[in-house]
Design a protein around this motif. Structure first.
Motif, short mmCIF file in Angstrom:
data_model
loop_
_atom_site.label_atom_id
_atom_site.label_comp_id
_atom_site.label_asym_id
_atom_site.label_seq_id
_atom_site.Cartn_x
_atom_site.Cartn_y
_atom_site.Cartn_z
N VAL A 104 32.23 -9.19 -4.50
CA VAL A 104 32.28 -10.63 -4.21
C VAL A 104 33.17 -11.33 -5.23
CG1 VAL A 104 30.93 -12.76 -4.21
CG2 VAL A 104 30.09 -10.77 -2.97
N ILE A 105 33.00 -10.96 -6.49
CA ILE A 105 33.80 -11.57 -7.55
C ILE A 105 35.25 -11.09 -7.47
CG2 ILE A 105 34.15 -11.68 -10.04
CD1 ILE A 105 31.04 -11.40 -10.24
N ASN A 106 35.44 -9.78 -7.38
CA ASN A 106 36.79 -9.24 -7.40
C ASN A 106 37.63 -9.71 -6.21
OD1 ASN A 106 36.36 -7.84 -9.79
ND2 ASN A 106 35.69 -5.99 -8.75
N GLY A 108 36.75 -12.10 -4.12
CA GLY A 108 36.68 -13.56 -4.05
C GLY A 108 37.73 -14.21 -4.92
N ALA A 109 37.84 -13.73 -6.16
CA ALA A 109 38.80 -14.34 -7.08
C ALA A 109 40.23 -14.12 -6.61
CB ALA A 109 38.61 -13.77 -8.49
N ASP A 112 41.16 -15.98 -2.75
CA ASP A 112 41.03 -17.40 -2.44
C ASP A 112 42.35 -18.10 -2.17
OD1 ASP A 112 41.82 -17.33 -5.00
OD2 ASP A 112 40.29 -18.65 -5.81
#
Lengths: 193, 193
Positions: A104-106, A108-109, A112
């Motif tokens: 989600v972080i990888n 997502g960042a 975006d």
DNA sequence: ACAGGAACAGACCAATTGGTCTAAAAGAAA
DNA sequence: TTTCTTTTAGACCAATTGGTCTGTTCCTGT
């Protein structure tokens, strides 16, 4: 499952941790060829383009995470016990470590500003995670574990936010301590619900 | 400031938002050439390689963020008012929007497996952010705003974690609401300190 | 104003990128 | 087993990548 379907799945599973680690832009087709041992023609016979592999990699990572989380939660009975187990599984981070971090972080960042389709999927995963925690809290209210006044959506957002935040911090610091502290704070807070 | 130093700074300032948006791997030298209007020879006359530009871009983003934050905090007196102003500035996210997102998240997520030097710098920025919040809380304890029993380090970690977590979620959801909710929760919690 | 050094442009480079195409190999159906 | 389709290998492609090098231009100190 046809040969092609199996190969497709195989490629996704091998590529996913690499893309999660190196990023969608940083992971090249050569990387994927090397990890799978397959030639370029084979990979492009099963996927339209690299972006499709990236999207499917994220889908695979998030789905397999949910699956292993559910398997871990299954033995526990009662929503409160399940919520604590959820926290403990997040803290342990076995799946995360194997896969090269929180997708989600990888994704997502990175997505975006560049990969709208991936971003949309990440959004959905965040939504359903929050909804899952919300439903656990709601069950707890029903069963009398928590006060009827508990604002389940808000507290679920808080818990999820703390977890995601702590996961990044711990990963960058390369130290479980921060995540541990945060999980303990959440556990203490649940007791006041 | 020599010509070279000015050019170097100019390149960093133009490149930073692009690298923050597209990622270190995703942003190419052509992107930087286009953004600066400079030729390749000029850029490589001022930097060893692309990685150095990326590292300096992160340094610039984090330093300029701190600077603008401090400028925003300056008019407020008292540690509690400053802390609230810190939250409000984070919520507003002007600098973040201009620069293409939170550099700690963007560079942190990408660097953890690939760019050790960048990762180290991100780590330092996280540390000093946490320390800053801690010091504000400690001041508040001294001045009697908060209880002497307040665990400043832990609560600072919690606040920072909530903010980082909420910033990612809001960015992926493309919706300020989550960040707003979290900031309100933090404000309410400060009142209980 | 001029000389000398610093800074810059852009042609050039090898390596790599994502992606295509065809021929061979492997599978499935008969 | 044979036929026919699906799947795979890998040569090939143009474009782009990060990076070098040389000649020109621009500063700057005298």
């Amino acid at each position: 499952m046809s040969k092609a379907e199996r190969t497709r799945q195989f490629i996704i599973e091998k590529a996913a941790p690499i893309i999660n680690r190196k990023g969608m832009a940083g992971a090249s087709l050569s990387d994927i060829m090397e990890a799978t041992g397959l030639a370029k023609g084979c990979i492009y016979g099963n996927f339209e383009n690299k972006d499709e592999i990236c999207l499917e990699a994220f889908n695979y990572l998030s789905q397999s995470y949910v699956k292993s989380m559910m398997a871990h939660l299954q033995p526990f009975t009662g929503s409160k016990a399940k919520l604590i187990a959820y926290l403990d599984y997040t803290l342990a981070g076995k799946h995360r470590d194997e896969m090269g971090g929180c997708p989600v972080i990888n994704f997502g960042a990175e997505s975006d500003d560049t990969h709208p389709a991936v971003r949309e999927r990440v959004k959905q995963v965040i939504r359903s995670s929050r909804e899952f925690i919300t439903s656990l809290l709601r069950e707890g209210v029903e069963s009398g574990d928590y006060s009827p006044d508990l604002n389940c959506e808000t507290q679920a957002l808080k818990i999820y936010t703390l977890l995601e935040g702590a996961v990044i911090i711990s990963r960058i610091e390369n130290n479980r301590e921060q995540l541990e502290q945060i999980v303990n704070l959440i556990k203490a807070e649940i007791e006041t619900f």
